[in-house]
Design a protein around this motif. Structure first.
Motif, short mmCIF file in Angstrom:
data_model
loop_
_atom_site.label_atom_id
_atom_site.label_comp_id
_atom_site.label_asym_id
_atom_site.label_seq_id
_atom_site.Cartn_x
_atom_site.Cartn_y
_atom_site.Cartn_z
N UNK A 125 17.66 -0.55 -8.76
CA UNK A 125 16.38 -1.00 -9.33
C UNK A 125 15.93 -0.11 -10.49
N UNK A 129 6.07 7.20 -21.02
CA UNK A 129 6.79 5.92 -20.99
C UNK A 129 7.92 5.91 -19.96
N UNK A 160 -1.15 6.20 -6.63
CA UNK A 160 -0.67 5.28 -7.67
C UNK A 160 0.84 5.27 -7.80
N UNK A 202 4.02 3.66 -7.63
CA UNK A 202 4.63 2.36 -7.40
C UNK A 202 5.80 2.21 -8.33
N UNK A 203 6.60 1.22 -8.06
CA UNK A 203 7.81 1.05 -8.85
C UNK A 203 7.71 -0.27 -9.62
N UNK A 204 6.50 -0.61 -10.04
CA UNK A 204 6.29 -1.90 -10.67
C UNK A 204 6.39 -1.80 -12.19
N UNK A 205 7.12 -2.71 -12.78
CA UNK A 205 7.21 -2.74 -14.24
C UNK A 205 6.04 -3.51 -14.83
N UNK A 206 5.42 -4.35 -14.04
CA UNK A 206 4.24 -5.09 -14.49
C UNK A 206 3.18 -5.02 -13.41
N UNK A 207 2.01 -4.54 -13.76
CA UNK A 207 0.92 -4.47 -12.80
C UNK A 207 -0.38 -4.43 -13.59
N UNK A 208 -1.12 -5.52 -13.58
CA UNK A 208 -2.38 -5.56 -14.31
C UNK A 208 -3.58 -5.63 -13.38
N UNK A 209 -3.57 -4.77 -12.36
CA UNK A 209 -4.69 -4.70 -11.43
C UNK A 209 -5.62 -3.56 -11.82
N UNK A 210 -6.33 -3.73 -12.91
CA UNK A 210 -7.35 -2.76 -13.24
C UNK A 210 -6.94 -1.72 -14.27
N UNK A 211 -7.81 -0.74 -14.48
CA UNK A 211 -7.65 0.24 -15.55
C UNK A 211 -6.38 1.08 -15.36
N UNK A 212 -5.90 1.58 -16.48
CA UNK A 212 -4.67 2.36 -16.48
C UNK A 212 -4.97 3.83 -16.14
#
Lengths: 470, 470
Positions: free
Chosen positions: A107, A165, A182, A184-194
């Motif tokens: 992965x 990056x 925080x 996680x191994x997600x390449x896309x996650x738009x759940x709130x502020x960075x």
């Protein structure tokens, strides 16, 4: 309430046990002295938690009693962010938070405790048949927590990006001891502020990173590496544009080096022989990382064109891994050789890539105007617009007198950098070295946002006081 | 003080002139209705500033009098972030902030006003001989400000990253009308906290992005594109790992598609013929972007190996640009065809890449358990772990009754996603649709940090009230 050193050591000992607390000033040397020996404050104690829970307990206590904390990782930072500024601080070292939480080669990520060194991270990636492409000079000592806290860069940012990056997620202990989860191994996650990117590069002022999920990349099949003679930084820029158009993201390094840096290495016995058949004012170290399924030859074909067009006047493509190593050693010794040549004044700056030739021309002229005879040794990551804009003392000059003029050289160089839309801290951060400078050059709205964020997340000012924001 | 609509329109008219204010409810339809027609609140007015200075003046006024503002770009968002939630808001559209501030192909970046559409951004890049690799279905209408505000993704995130990673710097007007001047073209800049990434993805709750410096990339020399039959998502994952190891970052797309999605396109006349010689439960659309200096053939060689190992059972490599287009159209119509087949329940989710097969198996089982006969149409960016986990109604069922069970399906699918360490909003954000969900699933410390940051940067709660944080 101000606690005495004894009270602090006693409280920390109760939380961590005696073997995890350094309370004797004489035993703290390794923690309070830093690579350039510019900052000299004492600490009240050094805490060495072995687990995140222990670190959390230390922060809960510190927050409760109002003790200031300086987070420290590998203690390799160059701007004093990791050592005390006032002398009343406790250093909280993450050096014992070491270990692999998970590795998933298929992965493309691994999760490491933040005390793991960068070198160890490379080895863990290697053992999984993959690569973690962040390479800096201090990688044997630098730890993941510090690498992320300072958003380290290095020689392959051109293709893979900087520490920010290369990181998918972090875990961090905040000023009040709460834990931001925080990872996680997600390449896309738009759940709130960075929040992740806010913690990365905050130099320990917003939280202490305790673990991180880092990207792994397939290892290239092989490298094509060349040392190329170019007449000027302008020619180097033209070459960069051509190589990038041909090689895209497989162009993984593009480093500019001046002749003087090679001459000094020959003079001080750091290089055995002149790597280049013909003399040149400037050199480029270019490298393409060829993926497994692709053929080689791109570098050679591009260079033929560039030589035909007169952009490259001469060059050597490494014929062996040993020769590649020789080229890279030349590049890596550029900074070290300056200390053998006497005193030096350094600038960690960046400009838009297209402005690098102007930076070099105008920056050298500006420095020479305030210190006649000063010798520019400007080198580095041309492909990122990031030049280590360093100057050695005039030959035979008095080093101390030379350094007394450092401030004037800084001012002259920074003025050029800012005029070109650049940054006065490209890689190393602000720490305590550049807090005044930051106030002078940063967009005031950005500064005000930074202050609001700091107050919101650390209202008692517990974490790394005086750093970054001053 | 609560202002009447007349007072609001009058004040805005004074700031912007009558031609830049929409005050009649009947004329606001284009601004208050959104793509899925799920949210139905009125706005008090729509303001259409033509310059950043005008936008700034609007925000200074709104902050002064306490009027709530909903920032809107292309109005293509799918979670209601860009339309009013309470009805007392003024919509501030950035659609008139259009233009090119600068393009530097050699250095690889362009700076655009935020009202520029994504399609226009593609064309500007193309005119400069470069590429801006962010492709989403709504690119003809979506504007740069919204693309960044929602951190849009798309089909090439695998190699180039999402909107966040494609952006070097932003300019934004904050809640009080001050301007954050963060436009820069620097690849390395460690001067303080990462404000840029905080604004990107904040869905207009922390600031209104007015311009951005975006990365440009060299155009590939050519594409190698294949439509491949695989027995299962497990086989697709195995294929992804092998292709990535061979092609590195030149593997620019890896999309999973189920047979049913192709069947439905044939049924509804959206595809002229079956693209695949042999039947298969699953397909992969894989694409390698070959840089100019590199040879082709990597995809074919990799596929030979994969077929030898039984991972791929059949496949077609596109022999022409037209055939490539056909493959991509199949993929792009996957969402649209569902609306022709009746009612559908959709999920924008991601998991770690390695968990995609589990997500699909467990997610389908969970949905079938609550809605027997439900038809999964799960497709998307396997290489990013991002699956559009959609379900069509049972054949011939009553669409309305089906949708009444939507909440139960959501709960079942989200439970699986969270169990696998995933995100319940991979691409589309939180808006007003998922604020309750966010509170349930997000790390409470992260939520608390988000709230602190919102209060710090917009203490009067002027910007996009009720969105993201609820």
């Amino acid at each position: 309430m101000t606690l005495s050193r004894d009270q602090i050591v006693s409280a920390l000992t109760q939380i961590l046990g005696a073997e995890s607390v350094v309370g004797e000033p004489g035993q703290m040397t390794g923690y309070i002295s830093e690579p350039r020996k510019r900052f000299h404050k004492e600490a009240q104690a050094v805490a060495l938690p072995r687990t995140v829970a222990e670190l959390q307990a230390v922060m809960e206590w510190a927050h409760e009693v109002g003790v200031h904390v300086v987070p420290q990782a590998g203690n390799t930072g160059l701007v004093g962010g990791q050592v005390p500024l006032f002398g009343d601080e406790v250093i909280v070292s993450i050096s014992r938070l070491k270990g692999v939480r998970s590795v998933d080669a298929a992965a493309g990520h691994m999760t490491l405790d933040a005390g793991t060194t960068l070198q160890e991270a490379h080895e863990i990636a290697e053992d999984a048949g993959m690569m973690f492409p962040l390479y800096i000079a201090s990688q044997g000592s630098a730890r993941i927590g510090g690498v992320l806290g300072s958003n380290a860069g290095g020689v392959q940012v051109l293709s893979y990006g900087n520490a920010r990056e290369l990181c998918l997620g972090v875990e961090a202990v905040l000023a009040d001891g709460s834990i931001y989860k925080g990872l996680n191994a997600l390449k896309k996650d738009n759940m709130g502020y960075d929040i992740k990117n806010l913690l990365i590069g905050s130099e320990g002022t917003l939280g202490i990173i305790t673990a991180a999920t880092l990207k792994l990349f397939p290892k290239p099949d092989f490298y094509e590496t060349a040392l190329l003679n170019v007449a000027s930084p302008e020619a180097a820029l033209e070459l960069f544009t051509q190589l990038r158009a041909r090689a895209g993201s497989t162009l993984t390094a593009f480093e500019l080096m001046p002749r003087i840096g090679i001459d000094l290495q020959l003079k001080h016995g750091m290089a055995a022989q002149d790597p280049s058949a013909a003399d040149s004012d400037w050199y480029v170290l270019a490298e393409i990382s060829v993926p497994k399924g692709m053929g080689g030859g791109a570098l050679e074909a591009a260079l033929e064109d560039a030589m035909g067009a007169g952009i490259v006047t001469n060059g050597v493509i490494a014929g062996s891994l040993a020769q590649r190593e020789t080229f890279w050693t030349l590049r890596e010794q550029m900074s070290e050789v300056q200390s053998r040549e006497g005193a030096s004044i350094k600038h960690d700056v960046s400009v838009p890539v297209a402005a690098v030739p102007q930076l070099i021309t105008l920056g050298i002229a500006a420095a020479e105007a305030v210190q006649p005879g000063i010798r520019a040794v400007a080198f580095g990551h041309l492909g990122d617009g990031n030049i280590h804009f360093n100057f050695s003392q005039p030959e035979g000059a008095d080093g101390k007198a030379f350094m007394e003029g450092a401030e004037a050289v800084h001012e002259a160089v920074y003025a050029v950098v800012l005029e070109l839309g650049g940054s006065v801290s490209a890689e190393h951060g602000i720490g305590q070295l550049k807090t005044k400078l930051l106030k002078q050059v940063k967009d005031p709205v950005a500064l005000s946002m930074m202050k609001s964020i700091k107050s919101a997340l650390d209202p008692k000012g517990i974490l790394n006081p005086g750093k970054v924001l001053g």
